[in-house]
Design a protein around this motif. Structure first.
Motif, PDB file in Angstrom:
ATOM      1  N   PRO A  55       0.819  -1.203   0.000  1.00  0.00           N
ATOM      2  CA  PRO A  55       0.000   0.000   0.000  1.00  0.00           C
ATOM      3  C   PRO A  55       0.863   1.267   0.000  1.00  0.00           C
ATOM      4  O   PRO A  55       1.967   1.272   0.524  1.00  0.00           O
ATOM      5  CB  PRO A  55      -0.793  -0.105   1.288  1.00  0.00           C
ATOM      6  N   VAL A  56       0.311   2.312  -0.591  1.00  0.00           N
ATOM      7  CA  VAL A  56       0.950   3.628  -0.581  1.00  0.00           C
ATOM      8  C   VAL A  56      -0.022   4.591   0.076  1.00  0.00           C
ATOM      9  O   VAL A  56      -1.211   4.595  -0.229  1.00  0.00           O
ATOM     10  CB  VAL A  56       1.284   4.102  -2.013  1.00  0.00           C
ATOM     11  N   VAL A  57       0.501   5.400   1.003  1.00  0.00           N
ATOM     12  CA  VAL A  57      -0.332   6.371   1.719  1.00  0.00           C
ATOM     13  C   VAL A  57       0.140   7.776   1.372  1.00  0.00           C
ATOM     14  O   VAL A  57       1.338   8.071   1.423  1.00  0.00           O
ATOM     15  CB  VAL A  57      -0.247   6.159   3.249  1.00  0.00           C
ATOM     16  N   GLN A  58      -0.819   8.622   1.014  1.00  0.00           N
ATOM     17  CA  GLN A  58      -0.546  10.038   0.783  1.00  0.00           C
ATOM     18  C   GLN A  58      -1.422  10.856   1.720  1.00  0.00           C
ATOM     19  O   GLN A  58      -2.570  10.481   1.986  1.00  0.00           O
ATOM     20  CB  GLN A  58      -0.880  10.446  -0.655  1.00  0.00           C
ATOM     21  N   ILE A  59      -0.872  11.947   2.202  1.00  0.00           N
ATOM     22  CA  ILE A  59      -1.652  12.918   2.961  1.00  0.00           C
ATOM     23  C   ILE A  59      -1.675  14.191   2.131  1.00  0.00           C
ATOM     24  O   ILE A  59      -0.626  14.784   1.865  1.00  0.00           O
ATOM     25  CB  ILE A  59      -1.057  13.190   4.352  1.00  0.00           C
ATOM     26  N   ASP A  60      -2.862  14.578   1.691  1.00  0.00           N
ATOM     27  CA  ASP A  60      -3.049  15.745   0.828  1.00  0.00           C
ATOM     28  C   ASP A  60      -2.082  15.735  -0.351  1.00  0.00           C
ATOM     29  O   ASP A  60      -1.461  16.740  -0.680  1.00  0.00           O
ATOM     30  CB  ASP A  60      -2.925  17.041   1.631  1.00  0.00           C
ATOM     31  N   GLY A  61      -1.942  14.566  -0.980  1.00  0.00           N
ATOM     32  CA  GLY A  61      -1.140  14.446  -2.184  1.00  0.00           C
ATOM     33  C   GLY A  61       0.340  14.195  -1.960  1.00  0.00           C
ATOM     34  O   GLY A  61       1.076  13.951  -2.905  1.00  0.00           O
ATOM     35  N   GLU A  63       3.252  11.821  -0.600  1.00  0.00           N
ATOM     36  CA  GLU A  63       3.498  10.434  -0.201  1.00  0.00           C
ATOM     37  C   GLU A  63       4.194  10.407   1.157  1.00  0.00           C
ATOM     38  O   GLU A  63       5.216  11.044   1.355  1.00  0.00           O
ATOM     39  CB  GLU A  63       4.355   9.741  -1.256  1.00  0.00           C
ATOM     40  N   VAL A  64       3.597   9.652   2.091  1.00  0.00           N
ATOM     41  CA  VAL A  64       4.150   9.596   3.452  1.00  0.00           C
ATOM     42  C   VAL A  64       4.506   8.180   3.887  1.00  0.00           C
ATOM     43  O   VAL A  64       5.056   7.992   4.965  1.00  0.00           O
ATOM     44  CB  VAL A  64       3.198  10.248   4.478  1.00  0.00           C
ATOM     45  N   GLY A  65       4.197   7.190   3.066  1.00  0.00           N
ATOM     46  CA  GLY A  65       4.547   5.829   3.420  1.00  0.00           C
ATOM     47  C   GLY A  65       4.131   4.838   2.359  1.00  0.00           C
ATOM     48  O   GLY A  65       3.223   5.107   1.575  1.00  0.00           O
ATOM     49  N   PHE A  66       4.840   3.698   2.343  1.00  0.00           N
ATOM     50  CA  PHE A  66       4.462   2.612   1.444  1.00  0.00           C
ATOM     51  C   PHE A  66       4.974   1.310   2.028  1.00  0.00           C
ATOM     52  O   PHE A  66       5.834   1.296   2.907  1.00  0.00           O
ATOM     53  CB  PHE A  66       4.994   2.839   0.019  1.00  0.00           C
ATOM     54  N   GLY A  67       4.387   0.210   1.542  1.00  0.00           N
ATOM     55  CA  GLY A  67       4.771  -1.105   2.051  1.00  0.00           C
ATOM     56  C   GLY A  67       4.148  -1.345   3.413  1.00  0.00           C
ATOM     57  O   GLY A  67       2.936  -1.311   3.558  1.00  0.00           O
ATOM     58  N   ILE A  68       4.977  -1.571   4.413  1.00  0.00           N
ATOM     59  CA  ILE A  68       4.478  -1.766   5.774  1.00  0.00           C
ATOM     60  C   ILE A  68       4.213  -0.391   6.375  1.00  0.00           C
ATOM     61  O   ILE A  68       5.135   0.400   6.576  1.00  0.00           O
ATOM     62  CB  ILE A  68       5.475  -2.573   6.617  1.00  0.00           C
TER      63      ILE A  68
END
Length: 85
Positions: A55-61, A63-68
């Motif tokens: 998974p990839v997480v973005q906060i307001d566009g 990128e703040v994290g991916f994977g675990i």
């Protein structure tokens, strides 16, 4: 202040994605945000971009994290964002 949007790039049958979603939903107790889920398999471009990273997480566009995904890391980023306003 505008509503914060957390975007979760995911796909079906992805156990890391389910864990990431659960971690993000747990943050709803402390933070006000909208969760937007996007299945990368619905777009060739997104599949090419994020295929092995999800998974990839973005906060307001941003990128703040991916994977675990670590709930504390996401919380820290939300805190930093709120301090910048």
């Amino acid at each position: 202040m505008a509503q914060t949007i957390i975007t979760l790039y995911t796909r079906q049958r992805c156990s890391l994605c389910e864990k990431a979603k659960q971690a993000i939903l747990e943050l709803k107790e402390d933070w006000n945000f909208t969760l937007e889920e996007i299945d990368i398999d619905e777009s060739d471009e997104l599949t090419e971009l994020y295929g092995i990273m999800i998974p990839v997480v973005q906060i307001d566009g941003e990128e703040v994290g991916f994977g675990i995904i670590n709930k504390n890391d996401i919380s820290k980023r939300l805190q930093e964002k709120s301090e910048n306003f």
